[in-house]
Design an enzyme around this catalytic site. Structure first.
Site, PDB file in Angstrom:
ATOM      1  N   ARG A   1     -94.632 -22.072 -71.453  1.00 46.07           N
ATOM      2  CA  ARG A   1     -95.024 -20.658 -71.446  1.00 46.07           C
ATOM      3  C   ARG A   1     -94.275 -19.859 -70.391  1.00 46.07           C
ATOM      4  O   ARG A   1     -94.468 -18.653 -70.285  1.00 46.07           O
ATOM      5  CB  ARG A   1     -96.511 -20.558 -71.157  1.00 46.07           C
ATOM      6  CG  ARG A   1     -97.383 -20.258 -72.399  1.00 46.07           C
ATOM      7  CD  ARG A   1     -98.777 -20.142 -71.888  1.00 46.07           C
ATOM      8  NE  ARG A   1     -99.765 -19.529 -72.689  1.00 46.07           N
ATOM      9  CZ  ARG A   1    -100.592 -20.184 -73.510  1.00 46.07           C
ATOM     10  NH1 ARG A   1    -100.430 -21.458 -73.728  1.00 46.07           N
ATOM     11  NH2 ARG A   1    -101.556 -19.537 -74.101  1.00 46.07           N
TER      12      ARG A   1
ATOM     13  N   ARG B   1    -111.864 -14.979 -84.125  1.00 43.43           N
ATOM     14  CA  ARG B   1    -111.948 -16.378 -83.720  1.00 43.43           C
ATOM     15  C   ARG B   1    -113.026 -16.557 -82.652  1.00 43.43           C
ATOM     16  O   ARG B   1    -113.731 -17.561 -82.626  1.00 43.43           O
ATOM     17  CB  ARG B   1    -110.582 -16.833 -83.186  1.00 43.43           C
ATOM     18  CG  ARG B   1    -110.508 -18.316 -82.879  1.00 43.43           C
ATOM     19  CD  ARG B   1    -109.092 -18.750 -82.551  1.00 43.43           C
ATOM     20  NE  ARG B   1    -108.745 -18.512 -81.163  1.00 43.43           N
ATOM     21  CZ  ARG B   1    -107.550 -18.769 -80.639  1.00 43.43           C
ATOM     22  NH1 ARG B   1    -106.574 -19.236 -81.392  1.00 43.43           N
ATOM     23  NH2 ARG B   1    -107.317 -18.536 -79.371  1.00 43.43           N
TER      24      ARG B   1
ATOM     25  N   LYS C   1    -100.642 -21.032 -84.061  1.00 40.60           N
ATOM     26  CA  LYS C   1     -99.949 -22.254 -83.624  1.00 40.60           C
ATOM     27  C   LYS C   1    -100.823 -23.497 -83.811  1.00 40.60           C
ATOM     28  O   LYS C   1    -100.337 -24.532 -84.254  1.00 40.60           O
ATOM     29  CB  LYS C   1     -99.541 -22.148 -82.133  1.00 40.60           C
ATOM     30  CG  LYS C   1     -98.609 -20.979 -81.828  1.00 40.60           C
ATOM     31  CD  LYS C   1     -98.113 -21.019 -80.395  1.00 40.60           C
ATOM     32  CE  LYS C   1     -99.184 -20.864 -79.337  1.00 40.60           C
ATOM     33  NZ  LYS C   1     -99.826 -19.534 -79.291  1.00 40.60           N
TER      34      LYS C   1
ATOM     35  N   ARG D   1    -104.107 -11.610 -71.966  1.00 40.43           N
ATOM     36  CA  ARG D   1    -103.365 -12.786 -72.455  1.00 40.43           C
ATOM     37  C   ARG D   1    -102.104 -12.352 -73.202  1.00 40.43           C
ATOM     38  O   ARG D   1    -101.048 -12.978 -73.066  1.00 40.43           O
ATOM     39  CB  ARG D   1    -104.263 -13.634 -73.372  1.00 40.43           C
ATOM     40  CG  ARG D   1    -105.312 -14.406 -72.583  1.00 40.43           C
ATOM     41  CD  ARG D   1    -106.448 -14.874 -73.459  1.00 40.43           C
ATOM     42  NE  ARG D   1    -106.035 -15.833 -74.462  1.00 40.43           N
ATOM     43  CZ  ARG D   1    -106.740 -16.086 -75.564  1.00 40.43           C
ATOM     44  NH1 ARG D   1    -107.877 -15.453 -75.810  1.00 40.43           N
ATOM     45  NH2 ARG D   1    -106.309 -16.972 -76.413  1.00 40.43           N
TER      46      ARG D   1
ATOM     47  N   ARG E   1    -115.012 -19.703 -77.259  1.00 41.32           N
ATOM     48  CA  ARG E   1    -114.119 -19.556 -76.108  1.00 41.32           C
ATOM     49  C   ARG E   1    -114.356 -18.211 -75.434  1.00 41.32           C
ATOM     50  O   ARG E   1    -114.234 -17.165 -76.068  1.00 41.32           O
ATOM     51  CB  ARG E   1    -112.657 -19.657 -76.561  1.00 41.32           C
ATOM     52  CG  ARG E   1    -112.182 -21.077 -76.711  1.00 41.32           C
ATOM     53  CD  ARG E   1    -110.761 -21.147 -77.223  1.00 41.32           C
ATOM     54  NE  ARG E   1    -109.796 -20.423 -76.401  1.00 41.32           N
ATOM     55  CZ  ARG E   1    -108.488 -20.487 -76.588  1.00 41.32           C
ATOM     56  NH1 ARG E   1    -107.992 -21.237 -77.541  1.00 41.32           N
ATOM     57  NH2 ARG E   1    -107.681 -19.790 -75.806  1.00 41.32           N
TER      58      ARG E   1
END
Ligand code: AMP
Length: 203
Positions: A102, A141, A27, A159, A147
């Site tokens: 969400r 990632r 996204k 998640r 992160r």
């Protein structure tokens, strides 16, 4: 305003896209390309929350505790942030909502916020990517993003579970308004962007 000018007045309507999909679907990457092509404002609640954390605000510190566990932050927190950003960008050509809404409560609140300004969501575009590929992408990632929530396989799975439990119903919310389209989220960045652009231009 003269009567003639009034008759010629065409209210400009915004292009408001919800870019939907699980964590790691792409996204953020696709949002950057949409901004360049259509001149939209990018509203990512994840980015807004990380900016609060970086500034060390109270909101950021509270949110971090949940984000580090892969749990959604309360609806009121993200709705408040989005409301603020909509007010601050009244002249925008439109918005890309990334990682928001969400939950169905967030989707309802977004409709209300936009309706109060005479606007609405133009469409939702969902990026379809399977769970195994998502886990793989997020771990990769995590090596560069720094992160904490990308680095830990348990948090990644949480998640994805939050997404499956609380976020997938948001697709039905837009489906019932005939605003839902899905595109294949596997392929090159350009191929996926071409699919998204085709959907956007048909809105
Ligand atoms: P993201 O960058 O979109 O992957 O979001 C990272 C984390 O921020 C999520 O795992 C949630 O803890 C939190 N978050 C971001 N957006 C929302 C939202 N719309 N509602 C609730 N929590 C959110």
């Amino acid at each position: 305003m003269h009567r003639e000018a009034f008759l010629n007045f065409q209210p400009k309507s915004m292009l408001n896209l919800v870019l939907f999909g699980p964590p790691g679907a792409g996204k953020g990457t696709q949002s950057q390309k949409l901004i360049e092509k259509y001149g939209l404002i990018h509203l990512s609640t994840g980015d807004l929350l990380r900016s609060e954390i970086a500034q060390g605000t109270e909101l950021g510190l509270e949110a971090k505790k949940l984000m580090d566990q892969g749990i959604l932050v309360p609806d009121a927190v993200v709705i408040g942030m989005i409301s603020h950003k909509l007010d601050a960008n009244r002249d925008a050509a439109g918005f890309i909502f990334d990682g928001f809404p969400r939950t169905v409560a967030q989707a309802e609140a977004l409709d209300q916020l936009l309706h109060s300004k005479g606007e609405n969501i133009s469409g939702m575009i969902a990026l379809e990517v399977g769970d195994e590929e998502l886990e793989h992408r997020l771990l990769l990632r995590g090596k560069n993003s720094g992160r904490a929530d990308d680095a830990n396989p348990e948090v990644i799975r949480k998640r994805i579970k939050e997404y499956n439990d609380k976020t997938t119903p948001v697709a039905d919310f837009y489906r019932s308004q005939n605003k839902f389209t899905s595109v294949n989220g596997i392929g090159s960045i350009e191929e996926i962007f071409d699919s998204i652009s085709a959907v956007t231009e048909a809105l």
